[in-house]
Design a protein around this motif. Structure first.
Motif, PDB file in Angstrom:
ATOM      1  N   VAL A   1      40.467 110.050 124.720  1.00  0.00           N
ATOM      2  CA  VAL A   1      40.667 110.303 123.289  1.00  0.00           C
ATOM      3  C   VAL A   1      39.850 111.527 122.873  1.00  0.00           C
ATOM      4  O   VAL A   1      38.662 111.614 123.175  1.00  0.00           O
ATOM      5  N   LEU A   2      40.509 112.450 122.179  1.00  0.00           N
ATOM      6  CA  LEU A   2      39.831 113.587 121.550  1.00  0.00           C
ATOM      7  C   LEU A   2      39.733 113.329 120.057  1.00  0.00           C
ATOM      8  O   LEU A   2      40.745 113.141 119.377  1.00  0.00           O
ATOM      9  N   SER A   3      38.513 113.319 119.537  1.00  0.00           N
ATOM     10  CA  SER A   3      38.247 113.152 118.111  1.00  0.00           C
ATOM     11  C   SER A   3      37.851 114.515 117.536  1.00  0.00           C
ATOM     12  O   SER A   3      36.981 115.187 118.084  1.00  0.00           O
ATOM     13  N   ILE A   4      38.508 114.921 116.460  1.00  0.00           N
ATOM     14  CA  ILE A   4      38.230 116.216 115.832  1.00  0.00           C
ATOM     15  C   ILE A   4      37.441 115.959 114.563  1.00  0.00           C
ATOM     16  O   ILE A   4      37.937 115.361 113.616  1.00  0.00           O
ATOM     17  N   ALA A   5      36.189 116.437 114.556  1.00  0.00           N
ATOM     18  CA  ALA A   5      35.242 116.017 113.525  1.00  0.00           C
ATOM     19  C   ALA A   5      35.273 116.876 112.260  1.00  0.00           C
ATOM     20  O   ALA A   5      34.797 116.441 111.223  1.00  0.00           O
ATOM     21  N   GLY A   6      35.770 118.095 112.328  1.00  0.00           N
ATOM     22  CA  GLY A   6      35.633 119.005 111.202  1.00  0.00           C
ATOM     23  C   GLY A   6      36.644 118.776 110.095  1.00  0.00           C
ATOM     24  O   GLY A   6      37.758 118.303 110.335  1.00  0.00           O
ATOM     25  N   ILE A   7      36.267 119.175 108.884  1.00  0.00           N
ATOM     26  CA  ILE A   7      37.197 119.117 107.755  1.00  0.00           C
ATOM     27  C   ILE A   7      38.126 120.330 107.752  1.00  0.00           C
ATOM     28  O   ILE A   7      39.177 120.333 107.126  1.00  0.00           O
ATOM     29  N   HIS A   8      37.733 121.375 108.478  1.00  0.00           N
ATOM     30  CA  HIS A   8      38.548 122.590 108.587  1.00  0.00           C
ATOM     31  C   HIS A   8      38.620 122.984 110.050  1.00  0.00           C
ATOM     32  O   HIS A   8      37.643 122.877 110.792  1.00  0.00           O
ATOM     33  N   LEU A   9      39.815 123.438 110.484  1.00  0.00           N
ATOM     34  CA  LEU A   9      40.035 123.850 111.861  1.00  0.00           C
ATOM     35  C   LEU A   9      40.974 125.044 111.856  1.00  0.00           C
ATOM     36  O   LEU A   9      41.966 125.055 111.118  1.00  0.00           O
ATOM     37  N   THR A  10      40.650 126.060 112.662  1.00  0.00           N
ATOM     38  CA  THR A  10      41.581 127.176 112.784  1.00  0.00           C
ATOM     39  C   THR A  10      42.852 126.689 113.485  1.00  0.00           C
ATOM     40  O   THR A  10      42.912 125.582 114.009  1.00  0.00           O
ATOM     41  N   GLU A  11      43.867 127.521 113.503  1.00  0.00           N
ATOM     42  CA  GLU A  11      45.180 127.101 113.989  1.00  0.00           C
ATOM     43  C   GLU A  11      45.115 126.612 115.441  1.00  0.00           C
ATOM     44  O   GLU A  11      44.486 127.227 116.299  1.00  0.00           O
ATOM     45  N   VAL A  12      45.779 125.497 115.677  1.00  0.00           N
ATOM     46  CA  VAL A  12      45.850 124.927 117.027  1.00  0.00           C
ATOM     47  C   VAL A  12      47.032 125.552 117.758  1.00  0.00           C
ATOM     48  O   VAL A  12      48.150 125.573 117.231  1.00  0.00           O
ATOM     49  N   PRO A  13      46.823 126.070 118.973  1.00  0.00           N
ATOM     50  CA  PRO A  13      47.949 126.651 119.712  1.00  0.00           C
ATOM     51  C   PRO A  13      48.921 125.570 120.177  1.00  0.00           C
ATOM     52  O   PRO A  13      48.583 124.374 120.163  1.00  0.00           O
ATOM     53  N   PRO A  14      50.122 125.964 120.613  1.00  0.00           N
ATOM     54  CA  PRO A  14      51.067 124.972 121.135  1.00  0.00           C
ATOM     55  C   PRO A  14      50.452 124.190 122.299  1.00  0.00           C
ATOM     56  O   PRO A  14      49.712 124.747 123.122  1.00  0.00           O
ATOM     57  N   LEU A  15      50.750 122.899 122.341  1.00  0.00           N
ATOM     58  CA  LEU A  15      50.230 122.039 123.394  1.00  0.00           C
ATOM     59  C   LEU A  15      51.294 121.825 124.464  1.00  0.00           C
ATOM     60  O   LEU A  15      52.474 121.659 124.155  1.00  0.00           O
ATOM     61  N   ASP A  16      50.863 121.826 125.700  1.00  0.00           N
ATOM     62  CA  ASP A  16      51.747 121.537 126.831  1.00  0.00           C
ATOM     63  C   ASP A  16      51.706 120.031 127.079  1.00  0.00           C
ATOM     64  O   ASP A  16      50.657 119.481 127.420  1.00  0.00           O
ATOM     65  N   TYR A  17      52.842 119.383 126.922  1.00  0.00           N
ATOM     66  CA  TYR A  17      52.870 117.918 126.989  1.00  0.00           C
ATOM     67  C   TYR A  17      52.356 117.402 128.333  1.00  0.00           C
ATOM     68  O   TYR A  17      51.532 116.474 128.388  1.00  0.00           O
ATOM     69  N   GLN A  18      52.810 117.977 129.421  1.00  0.00           N
ATOM     70  CA  GLN A  18      52.438 117.483 130.742  1.00  0.00           C
ATOM     71  C   GLN A  18      50.959 117.701 131.029  1.00  0.00           C
ATOM     72  O   GLN A  18      50.276 116.825 131.553  1.00  0.00           O
ATOM     73  N   ARG A  19      50.431 118.866 130.669  1.00  0.00           N
ATOM     74  CA  ARG A  19      49.052 119.198 131.025  1.00  0.00           C
ATOM     75  C   ARG A  19      48.031 118.597 130.063  1.00  0.00           C
ATOM     76  O   ARG A  19      46.904 118.278 130.470  1.00  0.00           O
ATOM     77  N   GLU A  20      48.418 118.404 128.816  1.00  0.00           N
ATOM     78  CA  GLU A  20      47.421 118.104 127.803  1.00  0.00           C
ATOM     79  C   GLU A  20      47.606 116.773 127.073  1.00  0.00           C
ATOM     80  O   GLU A  20      46.631 116.263 126.498  1.00  0.00           O
ATOM     81  N   LEU A  21      48.790 116.209 127.079  1.00  0.00           N
ATOM     82  CA  LEU A  21      49.016 114.978 126.332  1.00  0.00           C
ATOM     83  C   LEU A  21      49.498 113.807 127.166  1.00  0.00           C
ATOM     84  O   LEU A  21      49.316 112.647 126.765  1.00  0.00           O
ATOM     85  N   PHE A  22      50.110 114.071 128.291  1.00  0.00           N
ATOM     86  CA  PHE A  22      50.663 112.987 129.100  1.00  0.00           C
ATOM     87  C   PHE A  22      49.535 112.087 129.615  1.00  0.00           C
ATOM     88  O   PHE A  22      48.372 112.420 129.521  1.00  0.00           O
ATOM     89  N   TYR A  23      49.884 110.948 130.145  1.00  0.00           N
ATOM     90  CA  TYR A  23      48.947 109.914 130.592  1.00  0.00           C
ATOM     91  C   TYR A  23      48.142 109.347 129.429  1.00  0.00           C
ATOM     92  O   TYR A  23      46.972 109.014 129.553  1.00  0.00           O
TER      93      TYR A  23
END
Length: 338
Positions: free
Chosen positions: A251-273
């Motif tokens: 699990v990744l928890s993002i703590a800030g109230i402001h965040l610069t733009e998130v780049p596109p995520l690769d499903y297999q490399r970054e979100l799968f499993y």
């Protein structure tokens, strides 16, 4: 009284704050008047000053990591005496009646208001707070040491809870400023292995001094897969980096109230499993009470750098430039007026 206000939001290097004279505020019927002893300098204050968070109150006074003494109170307040030491945090008021408040998620209340954003905060000699949202503070730690706990500590604790770190788990912290170095102490005291990833060499040294197993650059891979990670740096580019560092089910928890733009995520490399991304929205008062109890139990302490109240703008510039590790704290050197 003297107070800072956001005159014209913009880059902190251009001086968007003004140091002015204001009347001492009058507390509402359910509010405390607090003489400010110390006020932590939070990255959220920088976001308000620079306009990343649009100002909700013209010429608002920033600051929401306040420690001070009760100097007055409204007629409906009970349970406080003049001179009591209290803390003032980010969450200032909720409606108490909505669905979110009823189920214990007052941090999601659509009518919530915030210290130093909707209402004047602690970059001043005095501030006010609804009595129900103040934190009675025990003895022991001094005011400067307590101030960063009121937001950096509380928000870091909620971010840690949102990260669902298993017992004895492997935690990655991206960014290692005021909030992260307090969160790390709680995680370490509870038996976690902590890996810190940050651009700042001084922060890496502090992390190792506090007991982190490793400290590398912000974009480096940690030495082992992570069960959980918390992103404290307001840098969207680090989201895929942190996700790739997670083990299966992490699990990744993002703590800030402001965040610069998130780049596109690769499903297999970054979100799968079954990797997850969770945001953190403010905190509940229960988070604050729990954290302050744990902070006392585990002897959580802030690494602090003090500035006189009159140097608040310089403190924010130093925060942005990464010129100190730990947390900056503004100190009001004047006693309360008669």
């Amino acid at each position: 009284m003297h107070a800072w206000e956001v005159a014209e939001p913009g880059p902190i290097e251009q001086g968007p704050l003004r140091f002015v004279e204001k009347p001492v505020p009058t507390p509402g019927p359910d509010e405390l008047l607090v003489h400010v002893s110390a006020c932590g300098v939070c990255r959220t204050d920088l976001h308000v000053a620079e306009g990343d968070l649009p100002v909700r109150r013209p010429r608002v006074t920033p600051g929401h990591e306040v420690v001070g003494r009760v100097a007055g109170m409204g007629e409906a307040v009970t349970g406080y005496d003049l001179g009591d030491r209290v803390g003032v945090a980010w969450l200032r008021r909720t409606d108490g009646t909505c669905t979110y408040c009823a189920r214990g998620n007052e941090n999601l209340c659509p009518h919530s208001v915030y210290t130093g954003w909707d209402a004047d905060g602690g970059y001043a000699e005095y501030t006010t707070v609804p009595a129900a949202f103040a934190y009675p503070l025990p003895g022991g730690l001094d005011d400067v040491a307590l101030a960063p706990l009121m937001c950096a500590g509380i928000i870091g604790y909620r971010a840690l809870r949102r990260a669902s770190l298993p017992p004895g788990g492997r935690l990655g912290l991206y960014g290692f400023g005021g909030s992260a170095h307090l969160c790390a102490q709680v995680a370490l005291a509870q038996g976690a292995t902590v890996h810190v990833l940050t651009r700042d060499p001084a922060a890496r040294r502090l992390a190792l001094d506090l007991g982190a197993a490793s400290a590398g650059g912000a974009y480096d891979a940690p030495p082992e897969p992570l069960d959980s990670a918390i992103l404290f740096a307001p840098v969207g580019d680090l989201v895929p980096v942190a996700l790739r560092a997670l083990d299966r089910g992490g699990v990744l928890s993002i703590a800030g109230i402001h965040l610069t733009e998130v780049p596109p995520l690769d499903y297999q490399r970054e979100l799968f499993y079954e990797r997850e991304v969770r945001s953190v929205a403010s905190n509940t008062r229960e988070d604050g009470r729990e954290f302050l109890t744990l902070a006392a139990r585990y002897d959580v302490h802030a690494t602090t750098h003090t500035y006189p109240l009159a140097e608040a703008q310089q403190a924010l510039q130093d925060l942005k430039a990464g010129r100190f590790d730990g947390a900056a704290v503004l100190v009001n050197e004047k006693g309360p007026r008669a």
